[in-house]
Motif scaffolding. Structure first.
Motif, short mmCIF file in Angstrom:
data_model
loop_
_atom_site.label_atom_id
_atom_site.label_comp_id
_atom_site.label_asym_id
_atom_site.label_seq_id
_atom_site.Cartn_x
_atom_site.Cartn_y
_atom_site.Cartn_z
N ASN A 1 -41.83 19.19 -15.08
CA ASN A 1 -42.77 18.49 -15.95
C ASN A 1 -43.18 17.16 -15.33
O ASN A 1 -42.34 16.34 -14.98
N LEU A 2 -44.49 16.98 -15.20
CA LEU A 2 -45.03 15.74 -14.66
C LEU A 2 -44.90 14.63 -15.69
O LEU A 2 -45.26 14.79 -16.85
N ILE A 3 -44.36 13.48 -15.26
CA ILE A 3 -44.22 12.33 -16.14
C ILE A 3 -45.29 11.29 -15.85
O ILE A 3 -45.93 10.77 -16.77
N ALA A 4 -45.50 10.99 -14.58
CA ALA A 4 -46.50 9.98 -14.21
C ALA A 4 -46.86 10.15 -12.75
O ALA A 4 -46.11 10.74 -11.96
N GLY B 1 -54.44 4.64 0.06
CA GLY B 1 -53.13 4.77 -0.57
C GLY B 1 -52.51 6.15 -0.52
O GLY B 1 -53.17 7.16 -0.23
N ALA B 2 -51.21 6.18 -0.81
CA ALA B 2 -50.43 7.42 -0.91
C ALA B 2 -50.23 7.76 -2.37
O ALA B 2 -50.38 6.91 -3.26
N LEU B 3 -49.89 9.02 -2.65
CA LEU B 3 -49.66 9.46 -4.02
C LEU B 3 -48.16 9.57 -4.27
O LEU B 3 -47.43 10.20 -3.48
N LEU B 4 -47.68 8.96 -5.34
CA LEU B 4 -46.28 9.07 -5.75
C LEU B 4 -46.24 9.65 -7.16
O LEU B 4 -46.85 9.11 -8.08
N VAL B 5 -45.53 10.75 -7.30
CA VAL B 5 -45.44 11.46 -8.58
C VAL B 5 -44.01 11.41 -9.09
O VAL B 5 -43.05 11.55 -8.32
N GLU B 6 -43.87 11.19 -10.40
CA GLU B 6 -42.56 11.25 -11.05
C GLU B 6 -42.50 12.49 -11.92
O GLU B 6 -43.44 12.78 -12.67
N ALA B 7 -41.41 13.25 -11.81
CA ALA B 7 -41.29 14.51 -12.56
C ALA B 7 -39.87 14.72 -13.05
O ALA B 7 -38.92 14.09 -12.58
N GLN B 8 -39.74 15.62 -14.00
CA GLN B 8 -38.44 15.97 -14.59
C GLN B 8 -38.31 17.49 -14.59
O GLN B 8 -39.28 18.20 -14.82
N SER B 9 -37.08 17.98 -14.31
CA SER B 9 -36.85 19.42 -14.33
C SER B 9 -35.60 19.72 -15.14
O SER B 9 -34.62 18.96 -15.12
N GLU B 10 -35.61 20.84 -15.84
CA GLU B 10 -34.44 21.28 -16.59
C GLU B 10 -33.43 21.99 -15.70
O GLU B 10 -32.32 22.32 -16.12
N LEU B 11 -33.81 22.25 -14.46
CA LEU B 11 -32.93 22.94 -13.53
C LEU B 11 -31.84 22.00 -13.02
O LEU B 11 -31.95 20.78 -13.12
N LYS B 12 -30.80 22.59 -12.47
CA LYS B 12 -29.76 21.86 -11.77
C LYS B 12 -29.91 22.16 -10.27
O LYS B 12 -30.49 23.18 -9.89
N ILE B 13 -29.38 21.29 -9.45
CA ILE B 13 -29.51 21.50 -8.01
C ILE B 13 -28.93 22.84 -7.60
O ILE B 13 -29.49 23.55 -6.75
N GLN B 14 -27.82 23.25 -8.22
CA GLN B 14 -27.20 24.52 -7.85
C GLN B 14 -28.07 25.72 -8.19
O GLN B 14 -27.85 26.82 -7.65
N LEU C 1 -50.29 11.13 2.58
CA LEU C 1 -48.87 11.15 2.19
C LEU C 1 -48.79 11.36 0.69
O LEU C 1 -49.41 10.62 -0.08
N LEU C 2 -48.03 12.37 0.28
CA LEU C 2 -47.77 12.63 -1.12
C LEU C 2 -46.27 12.76 -1.30
O LEU C 2 -45.59 13.42 -0.50
N ALA C 3 -45.74 12.12 -2.32
CA ALA C 3 -44.30 12.14 -2.56
C ALA C 3 -44.03 12.42 -4.04
O ALA C 3 -44.81 12.02 -4.91
N GLN C 4 -42.95 13.09 -4.32
CA GLN C 4 -42.58 13.40 -5.71
C GLN C 4 -41.08 13.21 -5.90
O GLN C 4 -40.28 13.80 -5.16
N ILE C 5 -40.70 12.40 -6.85
CA ILE C 5 -39.30 12.28 -7.24
C ILE C 5 -39.10 13.14 -8.47
O ILE C 5 -39.81 13.00 -9.47
N THR C 6 -38.15 14.06 -8.37
CA THR C 6 -37.85 14.96 -9.48
C THR C 6 -36.40 14.78 -9.88
O THR C 6 -35.50 14.91 -9.05
N LYS C 7 -36.16 14.47 -11.15
CA LYS C 7 -34.79 14.31 -11.66
C LYS C 7 -34.36 15.61 -12.33
O LYS C 7 -35.11 16.21 -13.10
#
Length: 454
Positions: free
Chosen positions: A3-6, A90-103, A134-140
């Motif tokens: 899910n995209l947050i910002a 500029g570069a694109l930075l996206v913040e996202a959230q996932s219900e998945l776990k790394i495993q 450059l595009l980057a995404q941080i996913t928690k």
């Protein structure tokens, strides 16, 4: 599941003069696409991720001052070439959230699930000059883990350059000073081209690199391009790698009865093993010609080496040709010798000759489009051919943004049949991971030969 947050456009923290930056023939040869990679982290505590997006945004802005070409845009030119405008878009930075776990990502095979951790890029419907370089995404993730998914324009950076940027960005994010500045002046390549010793250099032609062989009985690769492909992640332990290497070196010693030449490297022996196994899995005609490409970094193969932190592309495709019947009937040392010889040929004169060869091509589009079904003139690096990209020796696992080093990393995708990566293990135990893409009809047979033939 993601899910995209910002999303944020991040520009350099300081004003950068607008200018057009020279691109070398190595930059002009690579596909006008983005190299994708996903870094996975497991912070020891949730407090380490406090305001993680803000930290990434601020540190990226600082990093883009030194690496400002990544904040620019590409524009189309004649002959399929492109122009880099350093205009601080500029570069694109996206913040996202996932219900998945790394495993939940299992062996981290590059699947659509992995690709969702990187901002999407619509190359078909978006003008080139509107696409960030450059595009980057941080996913928690639900487990407290996090990923950084990156897409870096291949025209702007190769593996060494991309890792240098990420390392410095991470250093700034940790609150340290970035003191390992990139060398940005790509006009240094003009000197190599102008000083080309044409009287002594190998007379390389475009045909030495392209076109590639097609399957016997086919007039083109068009039918092969249409076939369904699948990605897989294979692993070789240190012991398995040594078994393969020892086999190749022992066979070579038995044939030549001398140990004067240097032994085959791990990379050469493993590449030869894959080449033999893949031609077997593809059930090639013994008379079939096949080409193995190795993407070779030549920074230190010139008489006057490139500056240590040269930022750009310094890689060329090194072809090795063989007849399948020879690959299968001869020992592993045969394929290893051919690969080793091709790699050792990449010296100063070879590189200079290659640059001039590429410069003299009036239209580069055909060598930039890989496997596109709608692009008949494009290269097809798949069946009966293959191409290797090694990430060994790049310092991949040094991108600590304050959460510790990565627990794993993987390409965001493996785009076409015959494409393979070789990635070192994150724990430094000497093992290798090999993400690859093959036609679905060949994948199971290849896996069987890959392990049974060790």
């Amino acid at each position: 599941m993601v899910n995209l947050i910002a999303s944020h456009i991040v520009k350099p923290a300081k004003p950068i003069p607008t200018k057009v930056m020279f691109l070398s023939e190595c930059d002009q040869r690579v596909p006008v696409t983005h190299v994708t990679i996903v870094h996975f982290y497991k912070p020891e505590g949730p407090e380490l991720l406090k305001d993680a997006t803000g930290v990434l945004k601020e540190s990226l802005s600082e990093a883009l001052v030194a690496f400002h070409p990544l904040a620019g845009r590409l524009y189309q030119k004649d002959g399929g070439r492109v122009e880099l405008q350093c205009n601080s878009m500029g570069a694109l930075l996206v913040e996202a959230q996932s219900e998945l776990k790394i495993q939940d990502f299992g062996d981290f095979c590059p699947t659509p699930q992995i690709r969702a951790l990187i901002p999407p890029i619509d190359n078909n419907n978006t003008p080139l000059h509107e696409i960030p370089l450059l595009l980057a995404q941080i996913t928690k993730f639900a487990c407290g883990g996090v990923s950084i998914g990156l897409a870096v324009s291949h025209v702007i950076a190769d593996g060494h350059s991309g890792c240098h940027f990420v390392s410095e960005w991470a250093k700034i994010a940790r609150g340290e000073k970035s003191d390992d500045q990139p060398f940005l002046d790509r006009t240094i390549f003009q000197k190599y081209e102008d000083d080309h010793p044409s009287s002594t250099a190998p007379k390389l032609q475009y045909s030495d690199f392209f076109p590639l062989p097609v399957l016997i009985g086919q007039s083109s690769s068009l039918e092969e391009r249409k076939k369904t492909t699948i990605c897989a992640m294979l692993k070789l332990s240190k012991d398995q790698i040594e078994q393969i290497r020892n086999k190749a070196n022992y066979q070579d010693l038995m044939i030549h009865k001398t140990s004067n030449q240097s032994p085959f490297s791990r990379f050469v022996a493993v590449s030869a093993h894959i080449w033999k196994c893949l031609s077997k899995a593809r059930m090639h005609n013994p008379a079939q010609e096949t080409v193995l490409y190795v993407n070779m970094d030549f920074r230190n193969r010139l008489k006057l080496p490139l500056p240590g932190r040269y930022f750009g592309n310094a890689v060329l495709p090194v072809p090795t040709r063989a007849i399948v019947g020879d690959l299968q009937s001869r020992p592993l040392s045969y394929a290893s010798s051919k690969i080793k010889e091709a790699i050792e040929n990449v010296k100063d004169e070879y590189v200079r000759s290659y640059l001039v060869c590429m410069k003299n091509i009036p239209e580069v589009s055909s060598s930039r489009h890989f496997q596109a079904v709608g692009c008949p003139q494009g290269l097809f690096l798949g069946n009966p051919n293959l191409i290797f990209t090694t990430w060994v020796g790049l310092g991949l696992y040094k991108a600590d943004f304050g959460w510790g080093n990565q627990i794993f990393l993987t390409p965001g995708s493996v785009a076409y049949d015959g494409k393979l990566f070789i990635i070192p293990s994150p724990n430094g135990d000497g093992s290798l991971f090999i993400p690859l893409c093959l036609q679905a009809e060949h994948i199971n047979a290849f896996k069987k030969h890959f392990y049974d033939d060790i």
